[in-house]
Design a protein around this motif. Structure first.
Motif, PDB file in Angstrom:
ATOM      1  N   TRP A  52      -2.649   5.113 -10.936  1.00 25.67           N
ATOM      2  CA  TRP A  52      -3.129   6.216 -11.770  1.00 25.67           C
ATOM      3  C   TRP A  52      -2.267   7.462 -11.674  1.00 25.67           C
ATOM      4  O   TRP A  52      -2.424   8.396 -12.440  1.00 25.67           O
ATOM      5  N   GLY A  80     -10.794   3.819  -2.464  1.00 22.62           N
ATOM      6  CA  GLY A  80      -9.719   4.545  -1.810  1.00 22.62           C
ATOM      7  C   GLY A  80      -8.748   5.114  -2.815  1.00 22.62           C
ATOM      8  O   GLY A  80      -8.836   4.841  -4.015  1.00 22.62           O
ATOM      9  N   GLN A  81      -7.827   5.936  -2.360  1.00 23.97           N
ATOM     10  CA  GLN A  81      -6.809   6.542  -3.212  1.00 23.97           C
ATOM     11  C   GLN A  81      -7.442   7.327  -4.364  1.00 23.97           C
ATOM     12  O   GLN A  81      -6.888   7.424  -5.444  1.00 23.97           O
ATOM     13  N   GLY A  82      -8.646   7.879  -4.106  1.00 21.40           N
ATOM     14  CA  GLY A  82      -9.306   8.691  -5.113  1.00 21.40           C
ATOM     15  C   GLY A  82     -10.068   7.927  -6.166  1.00 21.40           C
ATOM     16  O   GLY A  82     -10.503   8.504  -7.164  1.00 21.40           O
ATOM     17  N   ALA A  88       3.309   3.530  -5.136  1.00 19.16           N
ATOM     18  CA  ALA A  88       2.513   4.496  -5.886  1.00 19.16           C
ATOM     19  C   ALA A  88       1.199   3.868  -6.339  1.00 19.16           C
ATOM     20  O   ALA A  88       1.086   2.662  -6.499  1.00 19.16           O
ATOM     21  N   THR A  89       0.202   4.717  -6.549  1.00 19.77           N
ATOM     22  CA  THR A  89      -1.056   4.230  -7.101  1.00 19.77           C
ATOM     23  C   THR A  89      -0.884   3.975  -8.597  1.00 19.77           C
ATOM     24  O   THR A  89       0.018   4.530  -9.232  1.00 19.77           O
ATOM     25  N   HIS A 122     -12.676   7.369 -11.223  1.00 20.52           N
ATOM     26  CA  HIS A 122     -11.704   8.215 -10.549  1.00 20.52           C
ATOM     27  C   HIS A 122     -12.113   9.664 -10.757  1.00 20.52           C
ATOM     28  O   HIS A 122     -12.853   9.988 -11.695  1.00 20.52           O
ATOM     29  N   PHE A 167       4.189   0.268  -8.460  1.00 19.56           N
ATOM     30  CA  PHE A 167       2.837   0.671  -8.096  1.00 19.56           C
ATOM     31  C   PHE A 167       1.989  -0.566  -7.855  1.00 19.56           C
ATOM     32  O   PHE A 167       2.312  -1.668  -8.318  1.00 19.56           O
ATOM     33  N   PRO A 220       0.790  -1.224   0.000  1.00 19.13           N
ATOM     34  CA  PRO A 220       0.000   0.000   0.000  1.00 19.13           C
ATOM     35  C   PRO A 220       0.824   1.276   0.000  1.00 19.13           C
ATOM     36  O   PRO A 220       0.338   2.336  -0.381  1.00 19.13           O
ATOM     37  N   ASP A 238      -0.272  10.820 -11.588  1.00 19.59           N
ATOM     38  CA  ASP A 238      -0.657  12.222 -11.749  1.00 19.59           C
ATOM     39  C   ASP A 238      -1.365  12.409 -13.088  1.00 19.59           C
ATOM     40  O   ASP A 238      -0.983  13.244 -13.916  1.00 19.59           O
ATOM     41  N   LEU A 260      -2.150  -2.238  -6.403  1.00 16.63           N
ATOM     42  CA  LEU A 260      -3.585  -2.081  -6.226  1.00 16.63           C
ATOM     43  C   LEU A 260      -4.090  -3.161  -5.280  1.00 16.63           C
ATOM     44  O   LEU A 260      -3.941  -4.351  -5.565  1.00 16.63           O
TER      45      LEU A 260
END
Length: 237
Positions: A19, A109-111, A16-17, A146, A85, A13, A21, A87
């Motif tokens: 998605w 989560g995470q947007g 990085a996500t 998102h 990254f 977790p 920037d 998920l």
């Protein structure tokens, strides 16, 4: 093995996500490789066995799907730190008659919100004595919403596993088709832009059942040429 897996699960977790920037870095050129990476990651949830659950089987898992670095053309994630990254997903599977499993998974989560699922059919469901592998095919569909984009993901998969005592090796292949569409809050002039990407996954791993009903799994995955890992633990009966 179990302690090492738990440490990896806790570490994912913090990566990085998938998605990055997107609202500032998306371009007409890098939207397709972005979709390729996202689709390969979502496809990692398709299997950790080649054996159908059988009626009335049930399996609930917490899993983490990771990729060690983005595609070289995915500028949305290329400058992210750290480079890898991941998920997380929660997944539930229910065994039905005729060697069919119904599977659903998701996360919030995470947007973003991710939800989807599919069907798995066990072509061969071998037992602990017969040494031929279990074989299964599956199909999945996923939706990602998102703040700055949306995505659709579809996959078809084939997997095999060997029902050895405690340790169950597995391997499989998947094909991912992913569409990403940018929202209104992204780079000016690109709102509403979309791209399709197609890629192949190859996965090999092991599912371990050290005690009844509990299992952990770990696999190496090659997602459209990029290395990654699938990790998880759950309860199955």
């Amino acid at each position: 093995m179990i302690k090492a897996l738990l440490l990896l699960l806790l570490a994912v977790p913090a990566s990085a996500t998938p998605w990055g920037d997107v609202q500032n870095r998306a371009t007409a050129a890098n939207l397709k490789p972005f979709a390729l990476d996202l689709g390969g990651l979502l496809g990692g949830a398709a299997f950790h066995t080649g054996r159908s659950l059988g009626f009335p089987g049930f399996d609930v898992d917490v899993m983490f799907l990771t990729q060690f670095k983005p595609d070289r053309d995915n500028a949305i994630l290329q400058n992210a730190a750290p480079k890898g990254f991941g998920l997380p997903l929660v997944q539930a599977s229910v065994g039905l008659p005729f060697k069919i499993d119904v599977i659903g998974h998701g996360m919030t989560g995470q947007g973003a919100k991710v939800f989807g699922g599919g069907l798995r059919w066990g072509i061969i469901r071998s037992g602990p004595i017969v040494r031929i592998p279990s074989l299964a095919v599956s199909a999945f569909a996923d939706k990602v919403t998102h703040t700055h984009f949306s995505a659709e993901h579809y996959s078809v998969n084939a997997s095999a596993s060997w029902q050895l005592p405690i340790i169950h090796p597995y391997a499989g292949v998947g094909y991912d088709v992913t569409k990403v569409k940018l929202g209104a809050s992204t780079v000016p002039g690109l709102a509403g832009s979309s791209a399709w990407a197609r890629g192949t996954r190859l996965t090999g791993g092991v599912d371990i059942s050290p005690i009844p009903f509990f299992h952990v799994f770990a696999a190496y995955s090659l997602r459209h040429g990029q290395s990654g890992a699938d990790l998880g633990l759950g309860f199955r009966f």
